[in-house]
Design a protein around this motif. Structure first.
Motif, mmCIF file in Angstrom:
data_model
loop_
_atom_site.group_PDB
_atom_site.id
_atom_site.type_symbol
_atom_site.label_atom_id
_atom_site.label_comp_id
_atom_site.label_asym_id
_atom_site.label_seq_id
_atom_site.Cartn_x
_atom_site.Cartn_y
_atom_site.Cartn_z
ATOM 1 N N LEU A 156 -54.484 -27.761 -3.368
ATOM 2 C CA LEU A 156 -55.101 -26.683 -2.431
ATOM 3 C C LEU A 156 -54.019 -25.966 -1.532
ATOM 4 O O LEU A 156 -53.912 -24.892 -0.965
ATOM 5 N N LEU A 157 -52.848 -26.980 -1.381
ATOM 6 C CA LEU A 157 -51.832 -26.552 -0.458
ATOM 7 C C LEU A 157 -51.039 -25.175 -1.087
ATOM 8 O O LEU A 157 -50.580 -24.668 -0.488
ATOM 9 N N ARG A 158 -51.311 -25.119 -2.408
ATOM 10 C CA ARG A 158 -50.717 -24.047 -3.024
ATOM 11 C C ARG A 158 -51.350 -22.753 -2.698
ATOM 12 O O ARG A 158 -50.658 -21.585 -2.490
ATOM 13 N N VAL A 159 -52.714 -22.754 -2.334
ATOM 14 C CA VAL A 159 -53.581 -21.590 -2.149
ATOM 15 C C VAL A 159 -53.483 -21.422 -0.506
ATOM 16 O O VAL A 159 -53.565 -20.341 0.056
ATOM 17 N N PHE A 160 -53.597 -22.618 0.127
ATOM 18 C CA PHE A 160 -53.643 -22.525 1.575
ATOM 19 C C PHE A 160 -52.311 -23.506 2.125
ATOM 20 O O PHE A 160 -52.335 -24.751 2.438
ATOM 21 N N PRO A 161 -51.192 -22.979 2.113
ATOM 22 C CA PRO A 161 -49.891 -23.518 2.434
ATOM 23 C C PRO A 161 -49.735 -23.851 4.122
ATOM 24 O O PRO A 161 -49.018 -23.157 4.712
ATOM 25 N N MET A 162 -50.624 -24.717 4.373
ATOM 26 C CA MET A 162 -50.666 -25.230 5.912
ATOM 27 C C MET A 162 -49.864 -26.320 6.021
ATOM 28 O O MET A 162 -49.451 -27.004 5.043
#
Length: 672
Positions: A156-162
């Protein structure tokens, strides 16, 4: 109406049985206390007279653990309340406050990992953690395996780079002006170097939280819409990136199968029980998908059936954590008064909560799956513990017989002193209850009144300090004028903090022989305490020494009692050594910095707190040291010179081959 204590006159439940006509018939909460005024059981009743009378029937007709409870108790008291909801609330608060020994306590069979987002920080971080929840942090789960969460987060960090890095990595990247590896591979928006503002980063975080909270369809539709729009605008590079993001989201969702087609938010509870123990499993379903799983195992302490167990469990699960209450709770059997419990949970949640038994369809099938998990959990637990429970009981009985104690020592405290040539003298106190360690009760001591290496005097000081605190706690709990509340409590009612030394042990064990035992007994005698037995375990021959006895008690090498005493002694030694090493590490930092001009005690402590260890301080450069509050550039250079000199003559700090790897899930650099 205030609680009404009934004094004990002789051993046995009939000695303190109240007159039937003196017990009210209204709803209320009651407490059984032992001879030391410790609360050992808390219960509630719609009709106090009918419920309490049931405890004073022929003991042969009572559940085994209930019979043990009423014979252990020395008094019973009750409080009348206006409604059954109030009774539920008071019962929960008293169970939490007094931690009664005979109440069912659902304890995790392991420490479950959470997915946490630190919303209280300027740049929130996503991380995997365990243990108690903290204020200002949003939690998802719990989950059965940490690796499964990390895999999902990595996707998910690819989509939500937080941000997912630690505070140290975040600060270091900000200082050097370069993001960590995750920033370069587009798994972090790099707020550390200003690639996005705090507001833009928080928007990414909120999208991530919405997705994890079950709001997946709107997000998927939004990505698809943006992807088609980019394609129509001939921006194929952006469209391809969005396509990959959509694939990443779909892969994450595949890990969470849809179990409820109506997209419901529910907790599904199942129990597996036998006459002695009960196992509970909960599946957390959000948006129709299983978001987490958790299990508990508890000893059965009462004759209550499944509905009573369900009520006790739901009360303990939700009463202290209102944020976790879902709109629907699916249970194997309705609690005795489901409407009252629904009303309490609805008040806590702020909206309607339903408790029901699923009858058919997907919810029924899911409940059966959860029940199978509970049965497997109980079977596994009993396989592990069957012999262990018998062994622990036998060990405690052997200790009682060998030391000629009046009662089985259910609570054993062990003390050990640790020092290095008389420096940094410390001591430890470890606690075992029912033969198992209670690590939350462990305590550390720093010896203050003894100069040099004197284990006997140090032991005298530790025992004196611990039991003086016991007397202080008992004095605070004594009956006060105008009140009828008394007895030791785990939680201080004025501050809300746990009381550290509230309970007297059934046995005190010291690491050592006759001198240490004599010192401990002398400390108790000086305080006027004559009902706490003392023994010592000498390491050389594993002899058990008693006060004023010329010869030791010799337990057989195969004795379970000796094995338990050895475990307790070794645990006290381990805990003391760990405390001593920590103190020595801190003193090393302070000694290295003693000669730095203008660096006082307060700033030395600030440095230690900031860097954590002498090694990390040595690895820091003068510029990083100057970032510590109160440390100027010139002082930082003096500190750097001092700690570099401590690394060895002519040694270069950080010199030598170092293997470096990068944790792709957190962005942290790991040295091997």
């Amino acid at each position: 109406m205030p609680a009404r204590p009934t004094p004990r006159t002789s051993r046995g439940p009939l000695s303190y049985r109240p007159e039937p006509g003196s017990i009210p018939t209204q709803p209320g909460v009651y407490r059984f206390r032992d001879a030391q005024r410790r609360v050992i059981y808390v219960g509630k009743a719609k009709n106090l007279r009918a419920r309490l009378s049931s405890y004073f029937q022929d003991i042969a007709n009572l559940h085994q653990r209930t019979a043990t409870m009423v014979t252990t108790a020395a008094s019973v008291e009750w409080t009348v309340v206006a409604t059954e909801v109030e009774a539920l609330q008071l019962e929960y608060s008293w169970i939490k406050e007094y931690d009664p020994r005979f109440n069912v306590k659902y304890r995790d069979d392991k420490s479950y990992p959470w997915l946490a987002v630190t919303l209280g920080e300027e740049f929130p971080r996503v991380m995997v953690g365990r243990g108690a929840k903290r204020k200002g942090t949003r939690y998802f789960g719990p989950y059965s395996h940490a690796w499964a969460i990390r895999e999902t987060v990595d996707i998910l960090l690819r989509v939500f780079p937080m941000r997912s890095c630690s505070n140290g990595v975040f600060k270091r990247s900000a200082q050097v002006g370069r993001p960590c590896l995750l920033g370069y591979i587009d798994k972090c928006s790099a707020p550390c170097v200003g690639e996005v503002s705090a507001e833009e980063h928080r928007a990414i975080v909120e999208d991530f939280c919405d997705f994890m909270g079950g709001q997946t369809k709107p997000f998927i539709r939004r990505i698809e819409k943006e992807m088609y729009a980019a394609s129509e605008a001939l921006d194929f590079e952006k469209a391809a990136r969005l396509r990959d993001d959509l694939g990443a989201v779909q892969r994450a969702l595949e890990k969470q199968a849809v179990v409820l087609g109506d997209g419901a938010d529910a907790d599904v509870v199942a129990l597996a029980e036998d006459p002695l123990e009960v196992a509970v499993q909960v599946f957390y379903v959000r948006g129709g998908r299983i978001r987490g799983q958790r299990g508990w195992v508890a000893d059965r302490m009462d004759e209550g059936e499944t509905p009573d167990l369900v009520e006790h469990f739901l009360l303990q699960l939700y009463a202290g954590d209102a944020d976790s209450i879902p709109r629907e709770v699916l249970v194997p059997a309705l609690p005795p008064d489901a409407e009252t419990l629904e009303e309490l949970l609805s008040d806590l949640r702020g909206s309607r909560v339903r408790i029901r038994v699923p009858q058919r369809g997907d919810k029924r099938a899911l409940a059966e799956t959860v029940a199978k998990n509970a049965q497997q959990s109980l079977a596994l637990h009993k396989t592990k513990r069957a012999s262990d429970l018998t062994t622990r009981n036998r060990a405690l009985e052997e200790i009682q017989q060998a030391l000629e104690l009046d009662d089985v020592p259910l609570r054993i405290e062990c003390y050990d002193v640790s020092n290095l040539q008389g420096t940094e003298v410390v001591a430890s106190m470890v606690v075992f209850e029912d033969g198992l360690p209670r690590k939350g009760e462990y305590r550390k001591f720093v010896i203050k009144g003894v100069d040099g290496q004197n284990d006997v005097a140090s032991m005298h000081e530790v025992i004196t300090r611990r039991f003086r605190r016991l007397l202080d706690e008992q004095a605070r709990s004594e009956l006060k004028p105008g009140t009828e509340e008394s007895g030791p409590m785990l939680v201080d009612p004025d501050t809300g903090r746990p009381r550290k030394f509230a309970y007297a042990p059934g046995l005190v064990v010291v690491d050592g022989g006759p001198p240490q035992v004599a010192a401990a007994q002398r400390a108790l005698d000086e305080l006027g305490i004559d009902d706490v037995p003392v023994c010592g375990l000498a390491k050389r021959l594993e002899e058990v020494w008693l006060p004023d006895e010329e010869d030791p008690v010799i337990l057989a090498r195969s004795s379970e009692g000796l094995y338990l005493l050895q475990r307790i002694r070794d645990e006290a030694h381990r805990f003391a050594i760990a405390h001593h090493r920590n103190r020595r590490s801190k003193s090393m930092v302070e000694s290295v910095l003693d000669d730095v001009p203008g660096l006082g005690e307060v700033r030395r402590r600030t440095l230690l707190k900031h860097f954590g260890s002498l090694k990390r301080l040595r690895e820091a450069d003068a510029e990083q040291i100057a970032q510590v509050p109160g440390i100027g550039v010139r002082t930082a250079e003096s500190i750097k010179a001092a700690v570099s000199g401590g690394a060895g003559e002519g040694a270069e700090v950080g010199a030598g081959p170092t293997v470096v790897s990068v944790n792709t899930a957190t962005g942290e650099i790991e040295e091997e």
